[in-house]
Enzyme design. Structure first.
Site, PDB file in Angstrom:
ATOM      1  N   ASP A  60       6.826   6.015  19.925  1.00 51.75           N
ATOM      2  CA  ASP A  60       5.367   5.928  19.796  1.00 51.75           C
ATOM      3  C   ASP A  60       5.019   4.467  19.507  1.00 51.75           C
ATOM      4  O   ASP A  60       5.217   3.989  18.386  1.00 51.75           O
ATOM      5  CB  ASP A  60       4.900   6.847  18.659  1.00 51.75           C
ATOM      6  CG  ASP A  60       3.386   6.871  18.500  1.00 51.75           C
ATOM      7  OD1 ASP A  60       2.722   5.889  18.924  1.00 51.75           O
ATOM      8  OD2 ASP A  60       2.869   7.849  17.946  1.00 51.75           O
ATOM      9  N   ARG A  77      11.160  17.590   9.514  1.00 50.91           N
ATOM     10  CA  ARG A  77      10.812  18.697  10.395  1.00 50.91           C
ATOM     11  C   ARG A  77      11.421  18.525  11.792  1.00 50.91           C
ATOM     12  O   ARG A  77      12.403  19.135  12.124  1.00 50.91           O
ATOM     13  CB  ARG A  77       9.293  18.846  10.500  1.00 50.91           C
ATOM     14  CG  ARG A  77       8.872  20.137  11.194  1.00 50.91           C
ATOM     15  CD  ARG A  77       7.362  20.289  11.238  1.00 50.91           C
ATOM     16  NE  ARG A  77       6.960  21.648  11.571  1.00 50.91           N
ATOM     17  CZ  ARG A  77       5.699  22.018  11.704  1.00 50.91           C
ATOM     18  NH1 ARG A  77       4.726  21.151  11.526  1.00 50.91           N
ATOM     19  NH2 ARG A  77       5.391  23.269  12.026  1.00 50.91           N
ATOM     20  N   VAL A 113      12.800  11.713  13.701  1.00 52.29           N
ATOM     21  CA  VAL A 113      13.464  10.699  12.873  1.00 52.29           C
ATOM     22  C   VAL A 113      12.598   9.445  12.825  1.00 52.29           C
ATOM     23  O   VAL A 113      11.819   9.164  13.743  1.00 52.29           O
ATOM     24  CB  VAL A 113      14.875  10.331  13.415  1.00 52.29           C
ATOM     25  CG1 VAL A 113      15.837  11.489  13.261  1.00 52.29           C
ATOM     26  CG2 VAL A 113      14.830   9.852  14.855  1.00 52.29           C
ATOM     27  N   GLU A 150       0.829  -1.209   0.000  1.00 56.26           N
ATOM     28  CA  GLU A 150       0.000   0.000   0.000  1.00 56.26           C
ATOM     29  C   GLU A 150       0.863   1.258   0.000  1.00 56.26           C
ATOM     30  O   GLU A 150       1.801   1.390   0.787  1.00 56.26           O
ATOM     31  CB  GLU A 150      -0.916   0.068   1.229  1.00 56.26           C
ATOM     32  CG  GLU A 150      -1.729   1.364   1.218  1.00 56.26           C
ATOM     33  CD  GLU A 150      -2.494   1.686   2.491  1.00 56.26           C
ATOM     34  OE1 GLU A 150      -3.187   2.730   2.491  1.00 56.26           O
ATOM     35  OE2 GLU A 150      -2.413   0.928   3.468  1.00 56.26           O
ATOM     36  N   ASP A 210       9.124   5.703  15.186  1.00 60.18           N
ATOM     37  CA  ASP A 210       8.899   7.129  14.946  1.00 60.18           C
ATOM     38  C   ASP A 210       9.258   7.876  16.230  1.00 60.18           C
ATOM     39  O   ASP A 210       8.638   7.639  17.267  1.00 60.18           O
ATOM     40  CB  ASP A 210       7.419   7.353  14.575  1.00 60.18           C
ATOM     41  CG  ASP A 210       7.084   8.819  14.326  1.00 60.18           C
ATOM     42  OD1 ASP A 210       8.007   9.652  14.288  1.00 60.18           O
ATOM     43  OD2 ASP A 210       5.883   9.124  14.175  1.00 60.18           O
ATOM     44  N   ILE A 211      10.267   8.718  16.158  1.00 62.26           N
ATOM     45  CA  ILE A 211      10.691   9.479  17.336  1.00 62.26           C
ATOM     46  C   ILE A 211      10.474  10.959  17.022  1.00 62.26           C
ATOM     47  O   ILE A 211      11.027  11.476  16.051  1.00 62.26           O
ATOM     48  CB  ILE A 211      12.166   9.192  17.691  1.00 62.26           C
ATOM     49  CG1 ILE A 211      12.377   7.679  17.825  1.00 62.26           C
ATOM     50  CG2 ILE A 211      12.547   9.895  18.997  1.00 62.26           C
ATOM     51  CD1 ILE A 211      13.815   7.251  17.880  1.00 62.26           C
ATOM     52  N   ASP A 212       9.642  11.596  17.837  1.00 56.74           N
ATOM     53  CA  ASP A 212       9.198  12.963  17.561  1.00 56.74           C
ATOM     54  C   ASP A 212       9.611  13.884  18.707  1.00 56.74           C
ATOM     55  O   ASP A 212       9.385  13.565  19.873  1.00 56.74           O
ATOM     56  CB  ASP A 212       7.666  12.953  17.418  1.00 56.74           C
ATOM     57  CG  ASP A 212       7.137  14.254  16.833  1.00 56.74           C
ATOM     58  OD1 ASP A 212       7.552  15.332  17.300  1.00 56.74           O
ATOM     59  OD2 ASP A 212       6.296  14.179  15.925  1.00 56.74           O
ATOM     60  N   LYS A 262       5.526   8.027   6.864  1.00 57.17           N
ATOM     61  CA  LYS A 262       5.987   8.863   5.750  1.00 57.17           C
ATOM     62  C   LYS A 262       7.205   8.245   5.064  1.00 57.17           C
ATOM     63  O   LYS A 262       8.139   7.778   5.707  1.00 57.17           O
ATOM     64  CB  LYS A 262       6.340  10.263   6.250  1.00 57.17           C
ATOM     65  CG  LYS A 262       6.778  11.161   5.089  1.00 57.17           C
ATOM     66  CD  LYS A 262       6.713  12.604   5.399  1.00 57.17           C
ATOM     67  CE  LYS A 262       7.607  12.957   6.557  1.00 57.17           C
ATOM     68  NZ  LYS A 262       7.692  14.392   6.710  1.00 57.17           N
TER      69      LYS A 262
END
Length: 419
Positions: A307, A162, A165, A44, A109-111, A319
């Site tokens: 997360d 942004r 990573v 997908e 996902d590390i934000d 993404k």
């Protein structure tokens, strides 16, 4: 660097997908050598188009078909999903319940927003060179554990464009993992626990697991420059009270009395650390309990925050590498782990700067190269820009996976005696 204007995206994206996006290596990555029949066709993709038009369950017969569609629709964002039981673009024709995600890379996902309770310099979507060190630490801690503790080999780390990573673990066996196994891996890699109302989010007790010891040794390399100098976490009464709230009461009061006599955060930290180390050296019957408050503070302020939902769900979208971030214009570029400490998110090329670089390179030599094929011309195009080193990192990652796959096929044929 050319200033990025989101309003310019409709003009810039066609150039990006036609002349800069690394379609060849991208198709080789997600095709995984064609070892599993129809693997690429069952994947997908999701596109976000202009005005937030969102297209899920896109799928393509080949990487070339995906390339043509990217150049036709010029999406603002590309997300990658799972490999499904049936072609995602035909999911409406499949009997309800039969259409299921089968495989996907294990992703992390590390934000930066998840660190807002321990960042002094920025908050929410803002980042600066000071707090970016948290992302460097996160990659170092998680990547070491993936390789040394969990035996994983093929990891692609990517800057989100942004404030964070992403990691894609692409090993064949790991792509088949169930949500339970994925959740277990995240649980193993999680030390900071509790929401906004939890003051003390890291609690250590003996025996200390080797993963924790190794993680502390990674954090220690960055802690003084990042937390004590950059963030100055013990620089004022207000900030050191916040840190001392994580220390057991028997040690807190003496430190509160001594801290004002010290010159700066570094000296106050040495005092706190020395006191904790003495409790650990003095262990034994009837002695004070070994205290790891210094380690707990380092981990609470610096340890990666993952997360779990992104990693656990096989069908979860993430993404794609080489997507353009629609707010910053920066490209989601792969990270070179050999040069991770030098990575500067503010130096990452934007779609505007890349198009400007292409213009500056001009039509050099296009006359004599009139007979050149489109892929060859495009390979030359990106090499004229600051995207080139990032594409090379990606190509090296794909080449290493291909080498490993060939080695595995040779090993299997030797075992079966196929000559």
């Amino acid at each position: 660097m050319a200033r990025f204007e989101p309003a310019a995206l409709p003009e810039l994206l066609p150039v990006f997908y036609r002349r800069l996006f690394p379609h060849g290596a991208y198709g080789r990555w997600l095709g995984y050598g064609g070892v599993v029949k129809n693997y690429f066709q069952l994947r997908e993709f999701s596109f976000t188009l202009r005005d937030d038009v969102y297209l899920r369950f896109q799928s393509f017969g080949s990487p070339q078909e995906l390339e043509r569609e990217l150049q036709r629709t010029n999406p603002y964002k590309i997300d990658i999903g799972a490999v499904y039981s049936h072609r995602p673009n035909q999911h409406n024709t499949v009997h309800l319940g039969a259409f299921q995600p089968q495989e996907k890379e294990l992703v992390f996902d590390i934000d930066m927003t998840d660190y807002d309770d321990v960042r002094m310099c920025c908050s929410s979507a803002e980042i600066c060179s000071k707090c970016w060190t948290l992302m460097t630490i996160a990659v170092r801690v998680i990547d070491r554990a993936l390789v040394e503790d969990l035996g994983m080999r093929h990891r692609l780390w990517v800057y989100s464009g942004r404030r964070g990573v992403h990691c894609w673990v692409c090993d064949d066996a790991v792509r088949k993992w169930s949500p339970v196994l994925r959740a277990a891996a995240v649980e193993y890699l999680t030390l900071v626990k509790g929401g906004a109302e939890t003051v003390k989010k890291v609690n250590l007790s003996e025996p200390i697991h080797p993963f924790i010891r190794r993680s502390v040794s990674v954090v220690e390399k960055y802690f003084e420059a990042y937390a004590l100098v950059g963030q100055d976490i013990l620089g004022s009464l207000e900030s050191w009270d916040k840190v001392l709230a994580l220390v057991p009461e028997e040690h807190r009061e003496p430190l509160q009395a001594e801290f004002p006599k010290k010159r700066d955060s570094v000296q106050r930290w040495e005092l706190l650390k020395g006191r904790m180390e003495r409790t650990r050296r003095a262990g034994g019957p009837g002695k004070s309990t070994p205290c790891y408050a210094d380690w707990e503070i380092m981990l609470q302020y610096c340890f990666p925050r993952l997360d779990i939902n992104v990693s656990k769900g096989v069908g979860h979208l993430l993404k794609s590498p080489f997507s353009v971030h629609p707010k910053t214009g920066r490209i989601s570029v792969p990270l070179d782990l050999q040069r991770l400490d030098q990575f500067d998110p503010f130096a990452v090329p934007t779609i505007s700067s890349l198009c400007q670089e292409l213009d500056a390179a001009g039509d050099d030599g296009e006359q004599e190269d009139g007979g050149e094929t489109e892929p060859k011309r495009r390979a030359r195009d990106y090499k004229k820009t600051s995207l080139a080193p990032y594409v090379r990192v990606f190509e090296q990652f794909v080449e290493e996976m291909e080498r490993a796959r060939r080695g595995e096929l040779l090993r299997r044929s030797d075992l079966q005696g196929d000559f």
